[in-house]
Design a protein around this motif. Sequence first.
Motif, mmCIF file in Angstrom:
data_model
loop_
_atom_site.group_PDB
_atom_site.id
_atom_site.type_symbol
_atom_site.label_atom_id
_atom_site.label_comp_id
_atom_site.label_asym_id
_atom_site.label_seq_id
_atom_site.Cartn_x
_atom_site.Cartn_y
_atom_site.Cartn_z
ATOM 1 N N ARG A 93 -6.948 7.548 2.731
ATOM 2 C CA ARG A 93 -6.851 6.969 1.382
ATOM 3 C C ARG A 93 -8.103 6.188 1.011
ATOM 4 N NH1 ARG A 93 -1.645 3.338 -0.602
ATOM 5 N NH2 ARG A 93 -2.515 2.592 -2.574
ATOM 6 N N PHE A 94 -8.801 5.646 2.013
ATOM 7 C CA PHE A 94 -9.977 4.815 1.742
ATOM 8 C C PHE A 94 -11.189 5.393 2.462
ATOM 9 C CE2 PHE A 94 -6.206 2.080 1.820
ATOM 10 C CZ PHE A 94 -6.202 1.643 0.496
ATOM 11 N N ASN A 118 2.677 1.995 -3.709
ATOM 12 C CA ASN A 118 1.892 2.550 -4.805
ATOM 13 C C ASN A 118 0.734 3.360 -4.240
ATOM 14 O OD1 ASN A 118 3.396 1.197 -6.850
ATOM 15 N ND2 ASN A 118 2.317 -0.704 -6.290
ATOM 16 N N PRO A 119 0.560 4.609 -4.666
ATOM 17 C CA PRO A 119 -0.545 5.437 -4.148
ATOM 18 C C PRO A 119 -1.901 4.805 -4.435
ATOM 19 C CG PRO A 119 1.051 6.785 -5.306
ATOM 20 C CD PRO A 119 1.418 5.365 -5.596
ATOM 21 N N THR A 120 -2.101 4.326 -5.647
ATOM 22 C CA THR A 120 -3.361 3.664 -6.014
ATOM 23 C C THR A 120 -3.051 2.527 -6.970
ATOM 24 O OG1 THR A 120 -3.647 5.247 -7.824
ATOM 25 C CG2 THR A 120 -4.807 5.718 -5.753
ATOM 26 N N ASP A 167 -6.137 -2.489 -3.927
ATOM 27 C CA ASP A 167 -5.576 -1.912 -2.693
ATOM 28 C C ASP A 167 -6.611 -1.869 -1.564
ATOM 29 O OD1 ASP A 167 -7.173 -0.064 -3.868
ATOM 30 O OD2 ASP A 167 -5.781 1.621 -3.712
ATOM 31 N N LEU A 168 -7.888 -1.687 -1.894
ATOM 32 C CA LEU A 168 -8.921 -1.675 -0.867
ATOM 33 C C LEU A 168 -9.048 -3.035 -0.194
ATOM 34 C CD1 LEU A 168 -11.188 -0.180 0.588
ATOM 35 C CD2 LEU A 168 -12.726 -0.801 -1.298
ATOM 36 N N LEU A 200 0.823 -1.214 0.000
ATOM 37 C CA LEU A 200 0.000 0.000 0.000
ATOM 38 C C LEU A 200 0.852 1.258 0.000
ATOM 39 C CD1 LEU A 200 -2.749 -1.042 2.587
ATOM 40 C CD2 LEU A 200 -3.041 -0.790 0.121
ATOM 41 N N GLN A 257 -5.071 -1.466 -8.406
ATOM 42 C CA GLN A 257 -6.242 -2.320 -8.333
ATOM 43 C C GLN A 257 -6.056 -3.362 -7.222
ATOM 44 O OE1 GLN A 257 -7.127 -4.256 -12.009
ATOM 45 N NE2 GLN A 257 -9.138 -5.001 -11.338
#
Length: 569
Positions: free
Chosen positions: A66-67, A29-31, A35-36, A26, A33
């Motif tokens: 972030r989430f 990489n900032p974002t 990551d949630l 996490l 696929q």
Amino acid sequence: MSTSTSTSTSTDSQIISKFYEYAEKLEANPTFQGDLELYNEILSLSQRSNQTKRLTPQFVSKFFKRFPTVQEKSVDCIIDLFESEEVAVRIGAIKSVSDICQQDPKLISRMVDILSQILNTDSKVETDCILTTIQAIYKINSLNTLDGMLTFLESLEEQSINKTLLIKLIQTELLPSIKSEYIKSTPEIETIFRNRIFGLLVLFTSKNESSTLFQFFDCFPNYQLKDLVQLVELYLPKIPQDISVKDGVNRALGYLRILTHRTELISNHMKQSVIGEQPVPTGLYQFMLKRVFSVWDQIEDALIKTEILSLFAQVSILIPIQEIREFIEPLYKIFTIYAPLQLEENADLDFVALESLLYSLAALCSKSISSTKILGYTTITGQPSDMSQEVNKERLVDFQSRLRLLNAKSKETAIKVKKSIDQLKKEDATKQFLKKSYKAIQNISLLSQCFLQNQPTYSIQNMVLSSIKKQHKLKFKSFSPSQSPSLQSNKPQSPSESKAKENRYKPYVPPDRREDSNKNNNNNNNKNNNQGGKQNKNNKQQGGGVKLNIETEKKNKPSHFKGRGDKNF
């Protein structure tokens, strides 16, 4: 047993390694696929072991913003850690709250309320950590922090350690910041906070806690007496009808403390009442009649009784004229309890209560002269109805008999109290109490003399009750010549200053006193000194002067000073 222990240890290490693996992905990489799902895995593994519980707060606070879709789940995860058995886990979760609130200030009110609920712990370290966290959150957003603290205090109905700790935090750490920040806030914010603190002041009966809340209340100082009256009228209907005697007395005491907190508001109101506007808390007076004075014998605490009477005396001047007659009777009955017809030699009287009762009666009678009939006085208005007045003379005799006995006892006690005050040191705490008693005794003497007249004259305008706190005034230091700057300066004068000094007004000097004529005068004096005695006698008879020869230290020459001469000069 050894096999199971090694298995659990290996599983714990695997879980911890997963924790760090997910966190590294996490953070790398900032974002991306998926990551949630990784973040949800961290939340699901948070309660697996004590080690995961310790690591969860730092991971949640790092990726909280972030989430946003799972922020509520993240907050619930942190709140669950507050209930952990280990102190270290709880402290770690508490410390992460300030970071979470920094990322989303909307959570501040809720989190402060929750932190206040867990203040009562066995660990002092944990309690200090909670208080430090609340302070840190206050720096992030003071408005939401105060809202959370007030929400918690409003939810309490009984005395608790949490309430005491939170109020102590407000007093020691937050009051200066609140005062400096909100003294120039908008009227809407001031009104909201005053209304909420007002509700707490009625519920809190402890003097220390009430003092802190009054200071909190005064952080929003732009209010008048009419604003306090409106708040009293707003909260009185909310009191349940089946309230106990003790709770009813505490409510009345809270309202009276609020109205008399700033005595200058009452004096300002009395000045404005001549103009027209007269805000009077009618509901409070009816509440006092029904819930306090009617059940006076059921109130057990003597100190509370005295405080109620002293506070009521301060607001008695605000009672509407149409309601005054309802108060004369109960106040007189209470007076007969405190001022008996027979006194023992060493009997102790409550002089503050007696002072308050007499002051209240004088204040009420000064507004409605016809009400003095209840005490047995005959009112003279110059109307034919004066002849048909029905007056209870027995009550007047009883009232004045008690006053005479009280007046004699007051004079006797005043002498003893005065001697004790003179003997005690200034630092002695008993001296302040004796000064208050002495002031009450002096007021009792004045009020007794007033009521002992056939037609009382109520001079209470300039009377200061002993229960009123002193208003601090600015003190100016007296002028001392030793502390004053030197009037003569040693600095060299500029040309402009010396010229201005020359152009100053000079007083008239006779010709014989001027510097130009000094030489001529000296020559004439030398001639006169060389002449004989006959000529000197003639000079004395003609001029009437006296010649003095004075030897000075600097010059060994006689001075030629002449006296003022005869009276006809």
